[in-house]
Motif scaffolding. Structure first.
Motif, mmCIF file in Angstrom:
data_model
loop_
_atom_site.group_PDB
_atom_site.id
_atom_site.type_symbol
_atom_site.label_atom_id
_atom_site.label_comp_id
_atom_site.label_asym_id
_atom_site.label_seq_id
_atom_site.Cartn_x
_atom_site.Cartn_y
_atom_site.Cartn_z
ATOM 1 N N THR A 184 0.939 -3.288 7.607
ATOM 2 C CA THR A 184 2.360 -2.496 7.415
ATOM 3 C C THR A 184 3.133 -3.816 9.031
ATOM 4 O O THR A 184 4.617 -3.369 9.234
ATOM 5 N N SER A 189 0.933 -1.277 0.313
ATOM 6 C CA SER A 189 0.447 0.031 0.108
ATOM 7 C C SER A 189 1.176 1.236 -0.291
ATOM 8 O O SER A 189 1.998 1.505 0.089
ATOM 9 N N ASP A 190 0.135 2.069 -0.804
ATOM 10 C CA ASP A 190 1.281 3.263 -0.273
ATOM 11 C C ASP A 190 1.021 3.994 0.819
ATOM 12 O O ASP A 190 0.405 4.138 1.719
ATOM 13 N N LEU A 191 1.671 5.308 0.681
ATOM 14 C CA LEU A 191 1.207 6.124 1.983
ATOM 15 C C LEU A 191 0.256 6.868 2.154
ATOM 16 O O LEU A 191 -0.355 7.162 3.565
ATOM 17 N N LYS A 192 -0.452 7.109 0.982
ATOM 18 C CA LYS A 192 -1.720 7.656 0.662
ATOM 19 C C LYS A 192 -2.573 6.602 2.089
ATOM 20 O O LYS A 192 -3.849 7.333 2.508
ATOM 21 N N ASP A 193 -2.637 5.366 1.359
ATOM 22 C CA ASP A 193 -3.981 4.285 1.951
ATOM 23 C C ASP A 193 -3.147 4.208 3.642
ATOM 24 O O ASP A 193 -4.343 3.937 4.236
#
Lengths: 181, 229
Positions: free
Chosen positions: A29, A2-6
């Motif tokens: 994470t 997942s990217d940071l926005k997610d």
């Protein structure tokens, strides 16, 4: 991955009590954070207990994330690192400060500009550490990744406590100069 | 000059704090500053960002599968019906053997508990491998639940807790098995007594003193449906 926005979105939804978001955050994470707990503690059972503490804390403090000024992964990593180091120190009954609250206290809202600066610092630290003498960058790394105290560093490098304090402080200023370039 | 050295102090202090190099007293004092000084907070946040990238070199490691359930149990309890029923996976075979179990119970006959007046409900709460067997008898008259453990001992330092599951509802605690006793008598509340007739009794392994969450947190050790004698 997942990217940071997610991840930021999952944390925001956790703050609203969304258990599905918690599960998504865990999937995205937990391996990274477990790796950190494991590296610091060097013991699987303890790392598992630490990871449990980490996610309990993430869930309970999710609402505070929005104002704490850290990027989402930094917030999560800092919680994992600090709780693991606290555990390690409790094991060693060392005299360093408790770090448990550190991640709660960064409640500045730096705004997009400061966040951009922070983002540009990511990845730089390795280069900047390389500009320090080897034992100095090693000491910074040991303090961060292994929770070593000034006293332990003094013992390790066989120098007086005040000496290690002085040279580490100088190194930190140098490091900051490099990071701010 | 003064400004510079102030700034240097701020840089060093926030770095030392982020690294955990301050003594407990210094850390508390620094936290007081952090709570009122936005520049210091920004300084700390900047260090936290930089230092966090030192973990880039640490490879991710998948935690064991069961850990997520342990964490969600710790946070949310086991209130979700689905997760509880899934832990009761072995209930069906137990229900299948119900008739036999009841006959065994009657033959084993905790006859000293038997009363002539009114209906009596019984249950044999039994582990899948028979390592734990508890005979239970419920008298709706005085709402007493009398139990005798005929097999199994609790794990040292742990407690066994008794649960009533009525239909699809989440389990409710009837009490913790008294330490060191083979027999136990519990008084069931009027509300739960009315659920007993079609209920299932279950025993879970819990921390000493019982579940801290109000829902089962440990393994389900044994289950048994309640039937009219």
């Amino acid at each position: 991955m997942s990217d940071l926005k997610d991840i930021e979105g999952y944390i925001a939804r956790c703050a609203l009590g969304d258990r599905d978001a918690f599960s998504l955050l865990y999937s995205a994470t937990s391996a990274k954070l477990f790796g950190i707990c494991l590296r610091v503690l060097g013991n699987r059972a303890e790392a598992e207990d630490a990871l449990q503490d980490v996610f309990v804390k993430i869930w309970r403090n999710a609402e505070r994330y929005q104002v704490n000024g850290l990027s989402p992964m930094t917030w999560l990593i800092t919680i994992a690192r600090n709780l693991s180091i606290d555990r390690l120190r409790a094991r060693k009954t060392a005299q360093g400060a408790g770090l448990e609250e550190a991640d709660d206290l960064a409640s500045a809202s730096p705004g997009p500009e400061a966040l951009a600066i922070a983002a540009s610092e990511r990845g730089q630290i390795v280069d900047c550490m390389a500009e320090l003498e080897a034992d100095k960058s090693d000491a910074v790394r040991r303090a961060y990744l292994m929770g070593e105290t000034y006293q332990e560093l003094a013992d390790r490098y066989s120098v007086p406590l005040n000496t290690v304090r002085t040279w580490l402080r100088r190194s930190l200023i140098k490091l900051k100069e490099c990071l701010s370039r | 000059m003064t400004d510079d050295s102030n700034t240097e102090d701020e840089i060093v202090l926030s770095a030392e704090y982020a690294l955990g190099l301050l003594t407990p007293g210094e850390a508390v004092a620094f936290e007081d500053v952090l709570s009122v000084d936005p520049e210091m907070r920004e300084q700390y946040a900047s260090w936290a960002e930089s230092l966090a990238t030192l973990t880039d070199e640490i490879a991710p490691v998948d935690p064991p599968k069961a850990l997520e359930a342990r964490i969600t149990d710790a946070l949310f309890g086991v209130s979700e019906k689905r997760s509880f029923l899934s832990r009761l996976g072995f209930l069906s075979p137990v229900l299948g053997g119900l008739a036999a179990a009841v006959i065994v119970l009657v033959v084993l006959g905790q006859t000293n508990f038997m009363r002539d007046d009114g209906p009596t409900y019984v249950a044999e709460i039994v582990a899948e491998d028979s390592s734990l067997i508890v005979q239970a008898q419920f008298n709706p008259e005085d709402r007493s639940l009398r139990m005798t453990r005929t097999a199994g001992v609790p794990i040292e330092g742990r407690s066994q807790e008794l649960w009533l599951i009525a239909g699809d509802a989440a389990p409710v605690s009837l009490g913790v098995w008294p330490q060191g006793q083979v027999e136990a008598v519990l008084e069931v509340s009027a509300e739960y007594a009315s659920l007993m007739a079609d209920g299932v009794l279950a025993i879970s392994d819990e921390p000493q003193g019982g579940s801290p969450t109000g829902a089962p947190t440990g393994d389900i050790l044994a289950v048994g449906p309640v039937t009219l004698l």
